[in-house]
Scaffold this active site. Structure first.
Site, mmCIF file in Angstrom:
data_model
loop_
_atom_site.group_PDB
_atom_site.id
_atom_site.type_symbol
_atom_site.label_atom_id
_atom_site.label_comp_id
_atom_site.label_asym_id
_atom_site.label_seq_id
_atom_site.Cartn_x
_atom_site.Cartn_y
_atom_site.Cartn_z
ATOM 1 N N ILE A 476 21.023 -43.128 -29.187
ATOM 2 C CA ILE A 476 22.312 -42.538 -29.575
ATOM 3 C C ILE A 476 22.586 -42.773 -31.058
ATOM 4 C CG2 ILE A 476 24.799 -42.482 -29.098
ATOM 5 C CD1 ILE A 476 22.991 -41.564 -26.738
ATOM 6 N N GLU A 607 35.390 -41.879 -25.959
ATOM 7 C CA GLU A 607 35.269 -40.693 -25.099
ATOM 8 C C GLU A 607 33.940 -40.685 -24.356
ATOM 9 O OE1 GLU A 607 37.299 -37.690 -24.213
ATOM 10 O OE2 GLU A 607 35.615 -38.027 -22.858
ATOM 11 N N ALA A 612 29.603 -38.651 -21.206
ATOM 12 C CA ALA A 612 29.080 -38.445 -22.557
ATOM 13 C C ALA A 612 30.079 -37.619 -23.379
ATOM 14 C CB ALA A 612 27.700 -37.797 -22.510
ATOM 15 N N LEU A 614 31.499 -34.809 -22.791
ATOM 16 C CA LEU A 614 32.496 -34.001 -22.070
ATOM 17 C C LEU A 614 33.897 -34.584 -22.273
ATOM 18 C CD1 LEU A 614 30.765 -33.489 -18.576
ATOM 19 C CD2 LEU A 614 30.816 -31.887 -20.509
ATOM 20 N N GLU A 668 20.553 -45.480 -18.784
ATOM 21 C CA GLU A 668 21.000 -46.608 -19.583
ATOM 22 C C GLU A 668 19.761 -47.264 -20.186
ATOM 23 O OE1 GLU A 668 24.419 -47.673 -20.123
ATOM 24 O OE2 GLU A 668 24.223 -45.566 -19.578
ATOM 25 N N LYS A 683 32.301 -46.454 -14.796
ATOM 26 C CA LYS A 683 32.992 -45.247 -15.261
ATOM 27 C C LYS A 683 34.245 -44.957 -14.438
ATOM 28 C CE LYS A 683 28.888 -43.116 -17.275
ATOM 29 N NZ LYS A 683 27.678 -42.385 -16.941
HETATM 30 N N1 LIG Z 1 22.001 -42.155 -23.339
HETATM 31 C C1 LIG Z 1 23.094 -41.564 -22.953
HETATM 32 O O1 LIG Z 1 23.084 -40.425 -22.475
HETATM 33 C C2 LIG Z 1 24.397 -42.255 -23.103
HETATM 34 C C3 LIG Z 1 25.555 -41.573 -22.749
HETATM 35 C C4 LIG Z 1 26.795 -42.228 -22.890
HETATM 36 C C5 LIG Z 1 26.839 -43.513 -23.345
HETATM 37 N N2 LIG Z 1 25.685 -44.151 -23.666
HETATM 38 C C6 LIG Z 1 25.777 -45.506 -24.162
HETATM 39 O O2 LIG Z 1 25.285 -45.543 -25.501
HETATM 40 C C7 LIG Z 1 24.801 -46.834 -25.795
HETATM 41 C C8 LIG Z 1 23.435 -46.708 -26.435
HETATM 42 O O3 LIG Z 1 22.556 -46.064 -25.568
HETATM 43 P P1 LIG Z 1 21.115 -45.584 -25.999
HETATM 44 O O4 LIG Z 1 20.697 -44.598 -25.009
HETATM 45 O O5 LIG Z 1 21.133 -45.203 -27.429
HETATM 46 O O6 LIG Z 1 20.298 -46.921 -25.817
HETATM 47 P P2 LIG Z 1 19.076 -47.468 -26.684
HETATM 48 O O7 LIG Z 1 18.496 -48.571 -25.943
HETATM 49 O O8 LIG Z 1 18.201 -46.356 -27.114
HETATM 50 O O9 LIG Z 1 19.795 -47.994 -27.989
HETATM 51 C C9 LIG Z 1 20.533 -49.167 -28.064
HETATM 52 C C10 LIG Z 1 20.099 -49.842 -29.344
HETATM 53 O O10 LIG Z 1 20.948 -50.920 -29.621
HETATM 54 C C11 LIG Z 1 20.169 -51.966 -30.143
HETATM 55 N N3 LIG Z 1 20.883 -53.227 -29.949
HETATM 56 C C12 LIG Z 1 21.139 -53.861 -28.803
HETATM 57 N N4 LIG Z 1 21.790 -55.010 -29.057
HETATM 58 C C13 LIG Z 1 21.963 -55.066 -30.378
HETATM 59 C C14 LIG Z 1 22.549 -56.010 -31.241
HETATM 60 N N5 LIG Z 1 23.121 -57.121 -30.782
HETATM 61 N N6 LIG Z 1 22.556 -55.767 -32.551
HETATM 62 C C15 LIG Z 1 21.996 -54.646 -33.037
HETATM 63 N N7 LIG Z 1 21.409 -53.730 -32.276
HETATM 64 C C16 LIG Z 1 21.394 -53.932 -30.960
HETATM 65 C C17 LIG Z 1 18.885 -51.889 -29.384
HETATM 66 O O11 LIG Z 1 17.843 -52.517 -30.075
HETATM 67 C C18 LIG Z 1 18.683 -50.393 -29.264
HETATM 68 O O12 LIG Z 1 17.947 -49.907 -30.376
HETATM 69 C C19 LIG Z 1 24.808 -47.588 -24.476
HETATM 70 O O13 LIG Z 1 25.940 -48.416 -24.430
HETATM 71 C C20 LIG Z 1 24.929 -46.496 -23.422
HETATM 72 O O14 LIG Z 1 25.584 -46.917 -22.287
HETATM 73 C C21 LIG Z 1 24.483 -43.537 -23.561
HETATM 74 N N1 LIG Z 2 23.175 -43.484 -18.230
HETATM 75 C C1 LIG Z 2 24.326 -42.706 -18.256
HETATM 76 C C2 LIG Z 2 24.537 -42.148 -19.608
HETATM 77 C C3 LIG Z 2 25.876 -41.482 -19.786
HETATM 78 O O1 LIG Z 2 26.897 -42.422 -19.746
HETATM 79 C C4 LIG Z 2 24.187 -41.585 -17.270
HETATM 80 O O2 LIG Z 2 23.078 -41.390 -16.781
HETATM 81 O O3 LIG Z 2 25.152 -40.923 -16.940
HETATM 82 NA NA NA Z 3 33.400 -37.998 -22.284
#
Ligand SMILES: NC(=O)c1ccc[n+]([C@@H]2O[C@H](COP(=O)([O-])OP(=O)(O)OC[C@H]3O[C@@H](n4cnc5c(N)ncnc54)[C@H](O)[C@@H]3O)[C@@H](O)[C@H]2O)c1
Ligand SMILES: N[C@@H](CCO)C(=O)O
Ligand code: NA
Length: 818
Positions: A476, A607, A612, A614, A668, A683
């Site tokens: 993200i 949000e 995500a 939405l 996740e 959620k």
């Molecule tokens: N992937 C999705 O569709 C989605 C949707 C909604 C919300 N999210 C949320 O977004 C967040 C990130 O998800 P992602 O898919 O990018 O995961 P990801 O694992 O790709 O990225 C998370 C990053 O954070 C870094 N990190 C963790 N702890 C850290 C710290 N203490 N200091 C610095 N960096 C740190 C990790 O090394 C990793 O690179 C999560 O909280 C997830 O729940 C993801």
């Molecule tokens: N891991 C979450 C990402 C969005 O919050 C999902 O699959 O819905």
């Molecule tokens: Na949303």
């Protein structure tokens, strides 16, 4: 007739004097009649004062310094006049130095430096520079003449800052100019009494000289040539986005100059103003630049204010007591006591309750002010009518100035709101009834942040910055950075907004760069210049930097980072995050974050915590704010599970579909969180809280989808292995659903303050039947949407849609900040 004045930097070196000569030659070539006033060579006046003080103290080293000043002037002659013609100039200048040496010797003998003698000593600065330049001009064939202003400007004997007798002065100037057609090279700053005693016109007095001559001669224009591009909207050393004000009124220029904009010496505007002679502030080193026109009208209509100025170091004195209410004469005594003690008051503010009066003074006078006031109000303090006199040091004053304020409402609102949104406390404020100036007193620590934030909102066509501190550059985080990069030109061209990446951190390294980490090489920069990550240190630095419009963006799923949100919000830094941890912990924590953000006037936006990008949280908040009541929420909230149940079939293994979901970026960071129902439970918990149910995490009833062996897998690898071995289990689930002509859906429900999450089979009639990919769907039944629910549906996971949701939150902070 045109009067030009060149300041110290303009005549400070051989090269700059050549520029000056060029400017004068251009004017002469245009057939323009000019008179020109010169300051002393840059730094010379201060040097002369220093030398005089040393001589007075009996420190014979003054002589060395004097020789250095002499050598500087000699070197200037050598650099500007050809060898054959140098001798007469050398003789003149040497003569002046001999005279100065005699005076200094006298001072060192009698060990006394009167203001009168100091004026005489300082006068050499202008006499020397003007002598040399007049000679240079003559040498170039210009019909030029040295003009000692002491013969023409008549003053009283207030040494250091003498008052001009305009009747005599104007007459003498006119008589002098009637006699000669040569270009007059006039010494700035100096004048004399009726007895011929040398006086000076106060600091910056050369501007004054220019204005005096300009008005006596009814000049068409007075040009003040300096080393900056005219008067600027703010001090460019403090506000990098400051720009030149093209036109300004005398009154505005006066206000700005009083408050530290050192471009024009305020009294010097007076004679020009009286005769309505326009003044131009120009740059000797950038002659093609238009500069600033000071005249009666400020035809600078584009902005509500004209400029911002500040005084860095002030002390705020507050005197208060119930005995002051309704008692006449307290303030008269207060201010006359200060005036008797020569303590100048910069800003005054009194609340209409009359319970306290506060004012600002030079901090060097603070203790003396306390003493004299305590003495003056001794009786009142003893009787308790006045409780205390308190002094707060380390405060600054910022003033916004502009004629435009009179005509437009909302200027002070805008000022206070931008300060509020940046967490800057206003200690005191004052606005004159002329409505030309609104001043605020703030902590010195906030000065730069305040100036930049104020400048940003008032001068809108200039690019404003939002300072982003992003932690976590995984899927993200890095997608967000890419979206910001590709949108950056649009934002700066169309929205005048720069998203400045002021800080970045991954698990290994962190980098803070207030000037901005480049969008296209953040990875290398973080790698090469970053230091070992420490989130507490990162947060601390962000707070210390105290940049305006700061936003902390947490793109991790880390549990420790969320512990810093409150500190950040408390420091008036907005927080944007897709990380669900903070909002799905104890209810009290969730509430505390909401409250802190509200109290500090900053935003806490999340949000993407649900669905995500939405608009789910925003939809609830909108309905709640407008008074709707929630009856039921039914939803599919896992992009991962949605994808799995939309894809899993007889020809693919369940484990492989989960792997695909992970590869698509839906899961996740740890996919067990999705499959165990934890993610969905968090959620629905967050949604419950948003609709006003103070729910705790353990109250969400999760019906497990996974068999025990998968649920308790100790590692992700192990988890996939267990999924492989449980394929039959998932096949069976699927077959049962198909037998009922339905599909599998993992549904979260909130009704009657109860939240449940369970796997259900839904048939074709159910609105949740037709979903594809990572779709989420949320159905809100409310009092207003009772018969047919409000439904939000669409992809609810994945890098692009999540990052764009985070981006949208960031943009909404930018519009909030204005
Ligand atoms: N992937 C999705 O569709 C989605 C949707 C909604 C919300 N999210 C949320 O977004 C967040 C990130 O998800 P992602 O898919 O990018 O995961 P990801 O694992 O790709 O990225 C998370 C990053 O954070 C870094 N990190 C963790 N702890 C850290 C710290 N203490 N200091 C610095 N960096 C740190 C990790 O090394 C990793 O690179 C999560 O909280 C997830 O729940 C993801
Ligand atoms: N891991 C979450 C990402 C969005 O919050 C999902 O699959 O819905
Ligand atoms: Na949303």
């Amino acid at each position: 007739m045109k009067v030009l004045k060149f300041g110290g930097t303009s005549v400070g070196s051989v090269e700059s004097i050549k520029q000056v000569i060029g400017i004068l030659e251009t004017n002469i070539a245009q057939g323009q009649r000019v008179a020109v006033v010169f300051s002393a060579m840059g730094g010379a006046t201060n040097r002369l004062i220093e030398i005089a003080r040393m001589a007075t103290a009996g420190n014979q080293e003054y002589f060395e310094l004097l020789k250095a000043v002499e050598e500087r002037h000699f070197a200037t002659i050598r650099g500007l006049i050809n060898v054959k013609q140098q001798s007469s100039t050398f003789a003149n200048v040497k003569g002046l130095f001999n005279e100065l040496e005699d005076i200094l010797r006298g001072v060192s003998l009698i060990r006394e430096l009167t203001a009168r003698t100091l004026d005489l000593i300082m006068s050499f600065g202008e006499r020397l520079s003007t002598t040399i330049i007049a000679e240079v001009l003559k040498n170039k064939g210009v019909n030029a003449e040295y003009c000692d202003a002491r013969k023409l400007i008549r003053t009283n004997a207030t040494f250091g800052m003498a008052d001009v007798d305009f009747d005599v002065t104007n007459r003498q100037i006119l008589e002098h100019f009637a006699k000669t057609s040569a270009l007059q090279c006039i010494t700035g700053f100096i004048a004399s009494t009726a007895d011929g005693i040398t006086t000076t016109l106060g600091r910056g007095g050369s501007d004054y000289t220019g204005s005096i001559f300009g008005s006596a001669l009814d000049a068409d224009v007075i040009e003040i040539w300096t080393d900056v591009d005219g008067m600027m909207t703010a001090d460019p050393r403090k506000v990098p986005n400051a720009f030149t004000i093209p036109a300004i009124s005398y009154a505005e220029a006066m206000e700005l100059s009083h408050f530290g904009a050192k471009v024009i010496y305020p009294p010097s505007l007076q004679p020009a103003f009286a005769k309505n002679i326009p003044l131009k502030v120009l740059n000797t080193f950038n002659t093609s630049f238009e500069g600033t026109l000071v005249s009666r009208s400020a035809n600078h209509k584009e902005y509500a204010i004209t400029g911002i100025s500040s005084i860095d170091d002030m002390a705020l004195v507050n005197i208060q007591g119930s005995g002051m209410i309704g008692v006449a004469g307290i303030s008269a005594r207060l201010f006359s006591t200060l005036s008797e003690n020569n303590i100048s008051v910069i800003l005054i503010s009194q609340a209409s309750s009359e319970h306290s009066i506060c004012f600002t003074i030079d901090p060097r006078n603070a203790e003396r002010a306390r003493e004299v006031l305590e003495k003056a109000f001794e009786a009142e303090m003893q009787s308790g009518d006045i409780d205390s006199i308190s002094i707060e040091k380390n405060v600054s004053i910022i003033a916004i100035v502009g004629e435009g304020m009179r005509k437009s409402s909302g200027v002070s609102g805008k000022l206070f709101s931008v300060l509020g949104k940046n967490g800057i406390n206003i200690i005191a404020t004052a606005q004159g009834s002329s409505e030309l100036n609104i001043s605020v007193v703030i902590s010195k620590n906030d000065l730069s942040k305040a100036l930049n934030a104020i400048h940003g909102v008032f001068f809108l066509s200039e690019t404003r910055s939002l300072n982003l501190f992003i932690v976590g550059v995984g899927l993200i985080g890095s997608t967000l950075l890419e979206q910001i990069r590709s949108q950056s030109s649009f934002l700066s061209d169309e929205k005048f907004l720069k998203l400045n990446i002021a800080g970045l951190s991954n698990t290994r390294k962190m980098l803070l760069e207030p000037g901005g980490i480049p969008y296209n090489r953040w990875r290398d920069e973080l790698d090469e210049q970053g230091v070992k990550t420490s989130i507490p240190a990162f947060v601390q630095r962000i707070i210390e930097l105290n940049l305006p419009n700061s936003v902390f963006v947490d793109c991790t799923s880390d549990k420790d980072i969320v512990k810093h949100y409150e500190t950040l919000l408390d420091a008036s830094i907005s927080v944007v995050t897709p990380n669900k941890v903070a909002n799905s912990g104890r209810y009290s924590e969730y509430q505390r974050l909401q409250r802190t953000a509200l109290q500090r006037g900053v935003k806490f936006l999340y949000e993407t915590n649900v669905g995500a990008g939405l608009p789910i949280i925003n939809t609830i908040q909108g309905l709640m704010a407008s008074g709707d009541k929630f009856i039921k929420i039914e939803a599919i909230l896992s992009g991962t599970l949605s994808y799995i149940f939309n894809t899993f079939g007889p020809h693919v293994s369940f484990a492989n579909v989960v792997r695909e979901a992970k590869a698509m970026g839906y899961t996740e960071p740890d996919p067990r969180d999705d499959l165990s129902g934890t993610d969905v439970a968090r959620k629905i918990l967050i949604l419950a809280r948003e609709v006003g149910v103070p729910m705790e995490p353990e109250e969400v009833k999760i019906a497990q989808l996974l068999p025990d062996n998968c649920l308790h897998a100790p590692t992700v690898e192990n988890f996939f292995a267990e999924l492989e071995s449980s394929n039959d289990f998932f096949e069976n689930l699927l077959q049962e659903a198909q037998a009922q002509q339905g599909v599998l859906r993992y549904i979260a429900t909130l009704e009657n303050n109860q939240a449940t999450v369970q796997l259900r089979v839904v048939n074709a009639k159910h609105p949740f039947y037709n979903l594809s990919g990572s779709d989420n769907i949320v159905s809100f039944t409310t009092e207003r949407y009772k018969d047919r629910p409000l439904v939000v549906k669409g992809p609810g996971a994945g890098a692009e849609v999540t990052a764009s949701g985070v981006f949208a939150d960031i943009m909404s902070i930018s519009s909030y900040l204005g």
